[in-house]
Motif scaffolding. Structure first.
Motif, PDB file in Angstrom:
ATOM      1  N   GLN A 295       0.809  -1.218   0.000  1.00  7.94           N
ATOM      2  CA  GLN A 295       0.000   0.000   0.000  1.00  7.94           C
ATOM      3  C   GLN A 295       0.841   1.265   0.000  1.00  7.94           C
ATOM      4  N   PHE A 312      -7.408   6.990  -5.144  1.00  6.23           N
ATOM      5  CA  PHE A 312      -7.499   6.064  -4.017  1.00  6.23           C
ATOM      6  C   PHE A 312      -8.880   6.281  -3.403  1.00  6.23           C
ATOM      7  N   ASP A 313      -9.818   5.435  -3.813  1.00  6.87           N
ATOM      8  CA  ASP A 313     -11.200   5.603  -3.396  1.00  6.87           C
ATOM      9  C   ASP A 313     -11.416   4.995  -2.010  1.00  6.87           C
ATOM     10  N   CYS A 318      -4.550   5.013   2.721  1.00  2.00           N
ATOM     11  CA  CYS A 318      -3.723   6.187   2.453  1.00  2.00           C
ATOM     12  C   CYS A 318      -2.317   5.773   2.019  1.00  2.00           C
ATOM     13  N   TYR A 332      -5.950  11.679  -5.889  1.00  2.00           N
ATOM     14  CA  TYR A 332      -7.149  11.864  -5.082  1.00  2.00           C
ATOM     15  C   TYR A 332      -7.201  10.837  -3.965  1.00  2.00           C
ATOM     16  N   TYR A 333      -7.554  11.292  -2.735  1.00  2.00           N
ATOM     17  CA  TYR A 333      -7.763  10.422  -1.580  1.00  2.00           C
ATOM     18  C   TYR A 333      -9.194  10.607  -1.091  1.00  2.00           C
ATOM     19  N   ASP A 335     -10.369   8.507   1.638  1.00  2.00           N
ATOM     20  CA  ASP A 335     -10.348   8.230   3.074  1.00  2.00           C
ATOM     21  C   ASP A 335      -9.677   9.378   3.824  1.00  2.00           C
ATOM     22  N   CYS A 337      -6.958  10.925   5.077  1.00  2.00           N
ATOM     23  CA  CYS A 337      -5.508  10.809   4.860  1.00  2.00           C
ATOM     24  C   CYS A 337      -4.808  12.125   5.163  1.00  2.00           C
ATOM     25  N   ASN A 340      -1.035  11.922   6.249  1.00  3.54           N
ATOM     26  CA  ASN A 340      -0.250  11.026   5.407  1.00  3.54           C
ATOM     27  C   ASN A 340       1.044  11.697   4.971  1.00  3.54           C
ATOM     28  N   TRP A 342       4.248  12.212   2.628  1.00  5.58           N
ATOM     29  CA  TRP A 342       4.475  12.035   1.202  1.00  5.58           C
ATOM     30  C   TRP A 342       5.949  11.820   0.868  1.00  5.58           C
ATOM     31  N   THR A 353      -8.057  15.945  -1.606  1.00  8.04           N
ATOM     32  CA  THR A 353      -8.369  15.086  -0.470  1.00  8.04           C
ATOM     33  C   THR A 353      -9.714  15.452   0.136  1.00  8.04           C
TER      34      THR A 353
END
Length: 402
Positions: A295, A312-313, A318, A332-333, A335, A337, A340, A342, A353
């Motif tokens: 992941q 990332f649906d 994340c 695109y996130y 959840d 995140c 998170n 990077w 996000t």
């Protein structure tokens, strides 16, 4: 001797009299033959004149029939063009009862519905009167009547059936990265007044041609950039609702998923064939997130000439961007995140996000899209819309000409 002389004289004139009688017979026969010949010529001439007249009548009748046919076709084309709506055709006030038919339910279209531009035609040397009829008990069945008049007359009737068709429209959709800030957040940036809720490290964000570095749905006062180095404007209340709907107002997640699967199949086929294929859409959710291993995202995607979308649906979690990943496009996130990290990634385009963005560690660089970068256009799955339109069809065996 005298007596004998008289007898000889009588016998002398007999051939002359016979010849005269024969001449009279010959003359009489000649006159009779001439009379009969004249009678035959006259009879033949009369028959010929009759045939010519009959032929002319047939030609005139054919012209009248074709003129009436032209009137029918003109009316059909007018109806098919949508010049009059189904609503107007269904409106009883646009039809006048003629008192005929069962219960007097035959109705003729009024002048307001079927105007003179259609009802009165001039085709060749013929005037064509066209009328539109229906039976009130079956209002979706119309009858067009055309009467042509001139050297001859002809009438034609044609019934047509009104109906509806379901139409599907496909409209191409293009995402322009230059229209969005390099960071788009549903919510706000972190609050540095709270422990571990503040952007740390040395991340930076630089606006592109739009001049806006960050767009959030929260008010401007709620945005605390912390250690985030910002070049450009921070715009609060930039949108309402979800970040997805703001960025993809005409494209669903399901469409993106299907497009990603289609491109993945095309990419595999290209690899097997030893050719190249550059994907522009990647989609992950709980069902396939394991395919990226651990992941975490380590793959460079997109290019200045062909940016990509990485989604990332819900359920995908994340995934972190690390290993110096370079991305041209949009990430695109769905959840939460906001915390998170990077790593040392570089994103030219937009991070989108659906949660507050409170933690962007390390040396991540977010750069807005500009004309000098490339076109910034990404082709998305087209929008599909359905609707109904009126249909018009001739009723089988309903043609009548007389």
């Amino acid at each position: 001797m005298p007596a004998n002389s008289s007898t000889d004289t009588t016998f002398l004139y007999m051939p002359i009299i016979q010849r005269q009688q024969q001449g009279m017979v010959t003359l009489a026969m000649t006159l009779l033959v001439l009379f009969l010949s004249s009678l035959m010529v006259f009879q033949s001439s009369s028959g010929l004149l009759f045939e010519i007249k009959t032929g002319n009548n047939q030609v005139s009748q054919s012209k009248a029939m074709e003129a009436a046919r032209g009137g029918i076709e003109h009316a059909l084309a007018w109806l098919a063009s949508g010049a009059v709506s189904n609503t107007a055709l269904a409106n009883a006030s646009n039809w006048n009862n003629d008192g005929r038919g069962p219960s007097g339910n035959n109705q003729q279209a009024s002048g307001s519905l079927f105007g003179s531009a259609v009802s009165a035609q001039s085709i060749g040397s013929y005037s064509v009167a066209i009328s539109l009829w229906r039976n009130s008990s079956a209002p979706n069945t119309l009858e067009i009547r055309a009467i042509a008049s001139g050297d001859a007359s002809a009438s034609i009737r044609q019934k047509v059936q009104l109906g509806t068709l379901t139409t599907t429209t496909s409209t191409p959709v293009t995402l322009n990265l230059a229209s969005f800030a390099p960071i788009v957040v549903e919510g706000s940036l972190g609050d540095c007044g709270k422990k571990k809720s503040c952007i740390t490290g040395n991340p930076s964000v630089s606006a592109g041609d739009s001049g806006v570095a960050i767009m959030t749905s929260a008010s401007a006062a709620a945005n605390q950039p912390g250690h985030l180095s910002i070049t450009g404007q921070v715009k609060g209340n930039a949108f309402s609702g979800s970040a997805w709907d703001f960025v993809f107002p005409k494209t669903s997640k399901e469409q993106i998923r299907l497009e990603s699967e289609a491109q993945a199949a095309a990419e595999l086929a290209a690899q097997q064939a030893g050719t190249s294929y550059q994907r522009t859409v990647y989609y992950f959710d709980a069902s396939n997130i394991g395919s990226i291993g651990g992941q975490n995202w380590h793959q460079n995607i997109g290019s200045p000439s062909q940016p990509a979308i990485l989604v990332f649906d819900t359920g995908a979690g994340c995934p972190k961007m690390n290993g110096g990943v370079v991305i041209y496009g949009l990430v695109y996130y769905a959840d939460s995140c906001g915390k998170n990290g990077w790593g040392g990634a570089t994103l030219t385009g937009s991070l989108v996000t659906e949660d507050n963005l409170s933690d962007l560690t390390a040396n991540t660089r977010f750069q807005g899209w500009s004309a000098s970068t490339g076109s910034g256009s990404i082709s998305l799955p087209p929008t599909i819309s359905t609707g109904t339109t009126s249909s018009l069809s001739r009723k089988t065996a309903s043609w009548r000409d007389f």
